[in-house]
Design a protein around this motif. Structure first.
Motif, PDB file in Angstrom:
ATOM      1  N   GLU A 103      50.537 -17.801  -1.632  1.00  9.14           N
ATOM      2  CA  GLU A 103      49.155 -18.168  -1.935  1.00  9.14           C
ATOM      3  C   GLU A 103      48.246 -17.406  -0.985  1.00  9.14           C
ATOM      4  O   GLU A 103      48.505 -17.315   0.208  1.00  9.14           O
ATOM      5  CB  GLU A 103      48.943 -19.675  -1.792  1.00  9.14           C
ATOM      6  CG  GLU A 103      47.577 -20.101  -2.306  1.00  9.14           C
ATOM      7  CD  GLU A 103      47.428 -21.603  -2.420  1.00  9.14           C
ATOM      8  OE1 GLU A 103      46.317 -22.041  -2.740  1.00  9.14           O
ATOM      9  OE2 GLU A 103      48.403 -22.321  -2.168  1.00  9.14           O
ATOM     10  N   GLU A 117      57.928 -11.004 -10.293  1.00 12.85           N
ATOM     11  CA  GLU A 117      58.514 -11.300 -11.597  1.00 12.85           C
ATOM     12  C   GLU A 117      59.333 -10.095 -12.029  1.00 12.85           C
ATOM     13  O   GLU A 117      59.376  -9.083 -11.343  1.00 12.85           O
ATOM     14  CB  GLU A 117      57.418 -11.661 -12.590  1.00 12.85           C
ATOM     15  CG  GLU A 117      56.696 -12.941 -12.178  1.00 12.85           C
ATOM     16  CD  GLU A 117      55.585 -13.365 -13.117  1.00 12.85           C
ATOM     17  OE1 GLU A 117      55.187 -12.564 -13.980  1.00 12.85           O
ATOM     18  OE2 GLU A 117      55.123 -14.506 -12.979  1.00 12.85           O
ATOM     19  N   HIS A 122      52.809  -9.857  -9.717  1.00 14.07           N
ATOM     20  CA  HIS A 122      51.642 -10.290 -10.476  1.00 14.07           C
ATOM     21  C   HIS A 122      50.781 -11.196  -9.604  1.00 14.07           C
ATOM     22  O   HIS A 122      51.294 -11.997  -8.827  1.00 14.07           O
ATOM     23  CB  HIS A 122      52.066 -11.061 -11.732  1.00 14.07           C
ATOM     24  CG  HIS A 122      52.873 -10.224 -12.678  1.00 14.07           C
ATOM     25  ND1 HIS A 122      52.734 -10.319 -14.024  1.00 14.07           N
ATOM     26  CD2 HIS A 122      53.812  -9.268 -12.487  1.00 14.07           C
ATOM     27  CE1 HIS A 122      53.557  -9.469 -14.622  1.00 14.07           C
ATOM     28  NE2 HIS A 122      54.223  -8.829 -13.698  1.00 14.07           N
ATOM     29  N   TYR A 124      47.835 -14.096  -9.830  1.00 14.19           N
ATOM     30  CA  TYR A 124      47.281 -15.081 -10.755  1.00 14.19           C
ATOM     31  C   TYR A 124      46.171 -15.884 -10.095  1.00 14.19           C
ATOM     32  O   TYR A 124      46.261 -16.229  -8.920  1.00 14.19           O
ATOM     33  CB  TYR A 124      48.351 -16.091 -11.199  1.00 14.19           C
ATOM     34  CG  TYR A 124      49.438 -15.512 -12.057  1.00 14.19           C
ATOM     35  CD1 TYR A 124      49.283 -15.431 -13.437  1.00 14.19           C
ATOM     36  CD2 TYR A 124      50.629 -15.065 -11.490  1.00 14.19           C
ATOM     37  CE1 TYR A 124      50.291 -14.916 -14.236  1.00 14.19           C
ATOM     38  CE2 TYR A 124      51.639 -14.546 -12.285  1.00 14.19           C
ATOM     39  CZ  TYR A 124      51.468 -14.469 -13.649  1.00 14.19           C
ATOM     40  OH  TYR A 124      52.469 -13.965 -14.439  1.00 14.19           O
ATOM     41  N   GLU A 126      45.044 -19.386 -10.951  1.00 15.73           N
ATOM     42  CA  GLU A 126      45.588 -20.472 -11.760  1.00 15.73           C
ATOM     43  C   GLU A 126      46.549 -19.863 -12.780  1.00 15.73           C
ATOM     44  O   GLU A 126      47.522 -19.255 -12.388  1.00 15.73           O
ATOM     45  CB  GLU A 126      44.485 -21.328 -12.364  1.00 15.73           C
ATOM     46  CG  GLU A 126      43.660 -22.031 -11.292  1.00 15.73           C
ATOM     47  CD  GLU A 126      42.572 -22.898 -11.859  1.00 15.73           C
ATOM     48  OE1 GLU A 126      42.589 -23.211 -13.056  1.00 15.73           O
ATOM     49  OE2 GLU A 126      41.697 -23.289 -11.065  1.00 15.73           O
ATOM     50  N   GLU A 127      46.276 -19.975 -14.078  1.00 17.76           N
ATOM     51  CA  GLU A 127      47.193 -19.407 -15.068  1.00 17.76           C
ATOM     52  C   GLU A 127      46.721 -18.055 -15.590  1.00 17.76           C
ATOM     53  O   GLU A 127      47.402 -17.419 -16.394  1.00 17.76           O
ATOM     54  CB  GLU A 127      47.380 -20.389 -16.231  1.00 17.76           C
ATOM     55  CG  GLU A 127      48.109 -21.640 -15.804  1.00 17.76           C
ATOM     56  CD  GLU A 127      48.370 -22.589 -16.963  1.00 17.76           C
ATOM     57  OE1 GLU A 127      48.300 -22.173 -18.132  1.00 17.76           O
ATOM     58  OE2 GLU A 127      48.662 -23.753 -16.669  1.00 17.76           O
ATOM     59  N   GLN A 128      45.571 -17.592 -15.113  1.00 17.19           N
ATOM     60  CA  GLN A 128      44.985 -16.316 -15.542  1.00 17.19           C
ATOM     61  C   GLN A 128      45.581 -15.165 -14.729  1.00 17.19           C
ATOM     62  O   GLN A 128      45.534 -15.166 -13.504  1.00 17.19           O
ATOM     63  CB  GLN A 128      43.466 -16.368 -15.330  1.00 17.19           C
ATOM     64  CG  GLN A 128      42.744 -15.083 -15.584  1.00 17.19           C
ATOM     65  CD  GLN A 128      42.270 -14.967 -17.012  1.00 17.19           C
ATOM     66  OE1 GLN A 128      42.124 -15.959 -17.701  1.00 17.19           O
ATOM     67  NE2 GLN A 128      42.032 -13.755 -17.451  1.00 17.19           N
ATOM     68  N   LEU A 129      46.133 -14.169 -15.419  1.00 19.06           N
ATOM     69  CA  LEU A 129      46.665 -12.978 -14.763  1.00 19.06           C
ATOM     70  C   LEU A 129      45.511 -12.101 -14.299  1.00 19.06           C
ATOM     71  O   LEU A 129      44.670 -11.696 -15.098  1.00 19.06           O
ATOM     72  CB  LEU A 129      47.573 -12.207 -15.732  1.00 19.06           C
ATOM     73  CG  LEU A 129      48.193 -10.927 -15.187  1.00 19.06           C
ATOM     74  CD1 LEU A 129      49.150 -11.236 -14.031  1.00 19.06           C
ATOM     75  CD2 LEU A 129      48.941 -10.201 -16.299  1.00 19.06           C
ATOM     76  N   GLU A 130      45.474 -11.827 -12.998  1.00 15.17           N
ATOM     77  CA  GLU A 130      44.400 -11.007 -12.420  1.00 15.17           C
ATOM     78  C   GLU A 130      44.825  -9.559 -12.199  1.00 15.17           C
ATOM     79  O   GLU A 130      43.988  -8.674 -12.152  1.00 15.17           O
ATOM     80  CB  GLU A 130      43.946 -11.599 -11.080  1.00 15.17           C
ATOM     81  CG  GLU A 130      43.283 -12.944 -11.199  1.00 15.17           C
ATOM     82  CD  GLU A 130      41.943 -12.877 -11.916  1.00 15.17           C
ATOM     83  OE1 GLU A 130      41.198 -11.892 -11.730  1.00 15.17           O
ATOM     84  OE2 GLU A 130      41.647 -13.797 -12.690  1.00 15.17           O
TER      85      GLU A 130
END
Length: 151
Positions: A103, A117, A122, A124, A126-130
């Motif tokens: 984090e 992954e 990757h 993120y 929250e659940e949004q891929l940045e």
């Protein structure tokens, strides 16, 4: 030193390995479920007792340039351990072997999560891929440039 027959008996304890006879009485043992292109676990086991086990995906073993460990002078317990570890090393992806989930926080208390992954690293929100990166260093560089620091 274990004989050829003793080594064969130990290797046969691993039902996930498939025996393939090659020239001069030698045998290879393949692990068909490998997640890598590499499938041969036991390589060129010779009737004189010489042979190799693939350790190219493992740490702590002195290997040749092909990732092989010579097993001519190995004990029964060492051979079992080496083969078990070789199979496990070919069963796990790099992300499973070395998981990363960190984090990162900026001065505005916004957080991003960096995850390793299958296809890279990757980031993120929250659940949004940045963002998607080929290496950990690239992902860290991105996060630092955006004003985030590791918790």
């Amino acid at each position: 030193m274990l004989t050829f027959e003793e080594k064969l008996n130990i290797i046969e304890e691993f039902p996930e390995l498939e025996k393939k006879e090659i020239s001069l009485g030698r045998v290879n043992y393949h692990y068909e479920e490998s997640v890598y292109d590499k499938k041969i676990v036991v390589y060129r086991l010779h009737p004189n007792g010489n042979g190799f086990v693939y350790a190219g995906e493992m740490e702590g073993y002195a290997t040749d340039d092909k990732g092989m460990v010579n097993i001519k002078e190995i004990s029964a317990d060492e051979l079992r351990t080496l083969i078990r570890q070789a199979i496990e090393s070919l069963s796990l992806s790099p992300a499973e072997k070395n998981p990363v989930m960190e984090e990162w926080l900026n001065d505005n208390d916004q957080s991003l999560v960096l995850m390793r992954e299958e296809d890279g690293f990757h980031v993120y929100a929250e659940e949004q891929l940045e963002g998607t990166f080929n290496s950990y260093e690239e992902a860290v560089n991105f996060l630092e440039q955006e004003g985030f620091s590791r918790l």
